[in-house]
Design an enzyme around this catalytic site. Structure first.
Site, PDB file in Angstrom:
ATOM      1  N   SER A  75       0.836  -1.198   0.000  1.00 55.37           N
ATOM      2  CA  SER A  75       0.000   0.000   0.000  1.00 55.37           C
ATOM      3  C   SER A  75       0.866   1.241   0.000  1.00 55.37           C
ATOM      4  O   SER A  75       1.974   1.244   0.566  1.00 55.37           O
ATOM      5  CB  SER A  75      -0.861  -0.024   1.270  1.00 55.37           C
ATOM      6  N   TYR A  85      -1.359  -0.543  10.599  1.00 57.25           N
ATOM      7  CA  TYR A  85      -1.681  -1.151   9.302  1.00 57.25           C
ATOM      8  C   TYR A  85      -0.526  -0.959   8.322  1.00 57.25           C
ATOM      9  O   TYR A  85      -0.032  -1.907   7.713  1.00 57.25           O
ATOM     10  CB  TYR A  85      -2.975  -0.543   8.736  1.00 57.25           C
ATOM     11  N   LYS A 132       2.258  -3.737   6.595  1.00 56.87           N
ATOM     12  CA  LYS A 132       2.570  -3.914   5.164  1.00 56.87           C
ATOM     13  C   LYS A 132       4.075  -3.793   4.932  1.00 56.87           C
ATOM     14  O   LYS A 132       4.653  -4.559   4.162  1.00 56.87           O
ATOM     15  CB  LYS A 132       1.816  -2.863   4.339  1.00 56.87           C
TER      16      LYS A 132
HETATM   17  P1  NAD Z   1     -11.068  -6.816   1.296  1.00 59.23           P
HETATM   18  O1  NAD Z   1     -11.282  -6.810   2.755  1.00 59.23           O
HETATM   19  O2  NAD Z   1     -12.233  -6.569   0.405  1.00 59.23           O
HETATM   20  O3  NAD Z   1     -10.373  -8.183   0.836  1.00 59.23           O
HETATM   21  C1  NAD Z   1      -9.546  -8.938   1.691  1.00 59.23           C
HETATM   22  C2  NAD Z   1     -10.057 -10.355   1.652  1.00 59.23           C
HETATM   23  O4  NAD Z   1      -9.209 -11.172   2.464  1.00 59.23           O
HETATM   24  C3  NAD Z   1     -11.479 -10.488   2.223  1.00 59.23           C
HETATM   25  O5  NAD Z   1     -12.238 -11.269   1.330  1.00 59.23           O
HETATM   26  C4  NAD Z   1     -11.273 -11.199   3.560  1.00 59.23           C
HETATM   27  O6  NAD Z   1     -12.391 -12.002   3.894  1.00 59.23           O
HETATM   28  C5  NAD Z   1     -10.018 -11.993   3.293  1.00 59.23           C
HETATM   29  N1  NAD Z   1      -9.193 -12.298   4.481  1.00 59.23           N
HETATM   30  C6  NAD Z   1      -8.773 -11.438   5.427  1.00 59.23           C
HETATM   31  N2  NAD Z   1      -7.974 -12.079   6.315  1.00 59.23           N
HETATM   32  C7  NAD Z   1      -7.888 -13.354   5.888  1.00 59.23           C
HETATM   33  C8  NAD Z   1      -7.205 -14.498   6.361  1.00 59.23           C
HETATM   34  N3  NAD Z   1      -6.456 -14.452   7.466  1.00 59.23           N
HETATM   35  N4  NAD Z   1      -7.338 -15.656   5.683  1.00 59.23           N
HETATM   36  C9  NAD Z   1      -8.093 -15.735   4.568  1.00 59.23           C
HETATM   37  N5  NAD Z   1      -8.772 -14.670   4.067  1.00 59.23           N
HETATM   38  C10 NAD Z   1      -8.667 -13.507   4.719  1.00 59.23           C
HETATM   39  O7  NAD Z   1      -9.898  -5.757   0.985  1.00 59.23           O
HETATM   40  P2  NAD Z   1      -9.349  -5.222  -0.406  1.00 59.23           P
HETATM   41  O8  NAD Z   1      -9.673  -3.774  -0.481  1.00 59.23           O
HETATM   42  O9  NAD Z   1      -9.748  -6.118  -1.501  1.00 59.23           O
HETATM   43  O10 NAD Z   1      -7.790  -5.325  -0.127  1.00 59.23           O
HETATM   44  C11 NAD Z   1      -7.025  -6.443  -0.555  1.00 59.23           C
HETATM   45  C12 NAD Z   1      -5.593  -6.244  -0.122  1.00 59.23           C
HETATM   46  O11 NAD Z   1      -5.094  -5.029  -0.677  1.00 59.23           O
HETATM   47  C13 NAD Z   1      -5.403  -6.125   1.400  1.00 59.23           C
HETATM   48  O12 NAD Z   1      -4.218  -6.804   1.750  1.00 59.23           O
HETATM   49  C14 NAD Z   1      -5.269  -4.640   1.608  1.00 59.23           C
HETATM   50  O13 NAD Z   1      -4.501  -4.353   2.738  1.00 59.23           O
HETATM   51  C15 NAD Z   1      -4.543  -4.217   0.336  1.00 59.23           C
HETATM   52  N6  NAD Z   1      -4.772  -2.807  -0.010  1.00 59.23           N
HETATM   53  C16 NAD Z   1      -6.046  -2.333  -0.131  1.00 59.23           C
HETATM   54  C17 NAD Z   1      -6.258  -0.990  -0.431  1.00 59.23           C
HETATM   55  C18 NAD Z   1      -7.657  -0.435  -0.543  1.00 59.23           C
HETATM   56  O14 NAD Z   1      -7.795   0.785  -0.454  1.00 59.23           O
HETATM   57  N7  NAD Z   1      -8.689  -1.225  -0.733  1.00 59.23           N
HETATM   58  C19 NAD Z   1      -5.163  -0.130  -0.624  1.00 59.23           C
HETATM   59  C20 NAD Z   1      -3.874  -0.656  -0.506  1.00 59.23           C
HETATM   60  C21 NAD Z   1      -3.692  -2.009  -0.205  1.00 59.23           C
END
Ligand code: NAD
Ligand code: UDP
Length: 338
Positions: free
Chosen positions: A127, A151, A155
């Site tokens: 991120s 958070y 990362k």
């Molecule tokens: P999200 O919460 O929609 O997706 C994450 C998924 O992982 C969910 O389906 C959740 O049920 C699953 N999950 C969480 N912990 C788990 C575990 N221990 N075992 C199995 N499944 C698990 O989030 P997103 O927005 O799709 O983000 C995906 C990734 O991208 C994350 O790692 C997040 O930190 C990173 N990210 C997101 C953003 C954003 O703004 N959305 C920005 C930068 C980075």
């Protein structure tokens, strides 16, 4: 033969969109998700969008080493895209241990299982929060990293652990992708982001105001040193991001080594730019009030995405208007999510 890709967190927001891009590019996604922040109902939508069978989906946790070992033994997995994790900055301040457990420990268990199984191609969701408050924008990948909350630190810890792993023995192909602000939805309107409870992020909040679920948007600060006084971010369409993962995967499959890349558009948009674009998309006004600044917010930042273009040949193509139009199509068609 099609390469199977284990997609942890593949039922979530970015993961589900990436599964479409993977399927369209000829890969076979296999999803591992504990559904802590998503729904298995997304599978049927993925099948409708791609016209292919729904991806194989396994309910389970990335911290479950025995399950991972079984998965790698039972399926011929060529690469892993690791999305699974927790992502709410405020929650990470209130409950840091759950963030280090899920995001850091989970990522270590996954990498150890990959190593045992001889799978060494890994794309990781990092991120732009790893940069903290940057000295300047656009932010290049070699800018200092000083995340301002648990958070972001979780990362960065994973980036460092995966970097050390990649340097420790030959054969690893690791891409650390630093996303800026992913927004929007698949253009079909069949899948999108559905936060639980009150959204923290701007785009889902604006969508819920537009659909009538919330009375108004509170703009967190109107006195920043930005052109219109509101915060500026690099909003990137989730399908552009999904395609960036496919580009990174293809590159990793063809090249050993470690890559760290920003995925953003290289352009900043303000809160009021987003509201105006959303109003054009939905044809309604989005009531807003200017409130105080949100503690910890950085006034403005955006990516230098030139390395992703040079290395992967990837660049974001979709406009802010398209991000809002696609968010609106998803939100208005699915006001209560899946
Ligand atoms: P999200 O919460 O929609 O997706 C994450 C998924 O992982 C969910 O389906 C959740 O049920 C699953 N999950 C969480 N912990 C788990 C575990 N221990 N075992 C199995 N499944 C698990 O989030 P997103 O927005 O799709 O983000 C995906 C990734 O991208 C994350 O790692 C997040 O930190 C990173 N990210 C997101 C953003 C954003 O703004 N959305 C920005 C930068 C980075
Ligand atoms: N924002 C806002 N009102 C909201 C949510 C967000 O004004 O209800 C602003 C926020 O202050 C920031 C921008 O919108 O300037 C993007 O915030 P978001 O939480 O979506 O992303 P992040 O701050 O994590 O980059």
């Amino acid at each position: 033969m099609k390469i199977s890709v284990l997609v942890t967190g593949g039922a979530g927001y970015i993961g589900s969109h990436t599964c479409i891009a993977l399927a369209e590019a000829g890969f076979t996604p296999i999803i591992l998700d504990n559904y802590g922040n998503s729904s298995p109902k997304v599978m049927e939508r993925l099948a409708r969008i791609t016209g292919q069978a729904a991806p194989l989906a396994i309910e389970g946790d990335v911290r479950d080493r025995a399950l991972l070992d079984r998965l790698f033994a039972e399926h011929e997995i060529g690469a892993v895209i690791h999305f699974a994790g927790l992502k709410a900055v405020g929650d990470s301040v209130a409950d840091p241990l759950s963030y280090y457990d899920n995001n850091v420990y989970g990522s270590l268990v996954l990498a150890a299982a990959m190593r045992s199984a001889g799978v060494r191609t890994l794309i990781f969701s990092s991120s732009a929060t790893v940069y903290g408050e940057p000295d300047e924008s656009p932010i290049p990948e070699d800018a200092p990293t000083r995340p301002a909350n648990p958070y972001g630190r979780s990362k960065l810890m994973v980036e460092e652990a995966y970097g050390d792993l990649g340097r420790s023995e030959p054969g690893w192909r690791i891409a650390l992708l630093r996303y800026f602000n992913p927004v929007g939805a698949h253009e079909s309107g069949l899948i999108g982001e559905h936060p639980q409870g009150k959204p923290n992020n701007l785009m889902p909040f604006v969508s819920q105001v537009a659909v009538g679920q919330r009375p108004h948007l509170t703009v967190h600060g109107g006195d920043y040193p930005t052109p219109d006084g509101t915060g500026v971010r690099d909003y990137v369409h989730v399908m552009d991001l999904a395609e960036g993962h496919v580009a990174a995967l293809r590159h990793a499959l063809a090249h050993e080594g470690l890559l760290t890349l920003n995925l953003g558009t290289g352009r900043g948009g303000s809160v009021l730019d987003v509201v105006a674009a959303f109003e054009r998309a939905c044809g309604k006004s989005v009531p807003r009030v200017i409130g105080p600044r949100r503690p910890g917010d950085v006034p403005a930042y955006w990516a230098d995405p030139s390395a992703a273009k040079a290395v992967l040949g990837w660049e974001a193509r979709r406009s802010l208007d398209q991000m809002c139009a696609d968010s609106w199509r998803w939100q208005s068609g699915n006001p209560n999510g899946y």
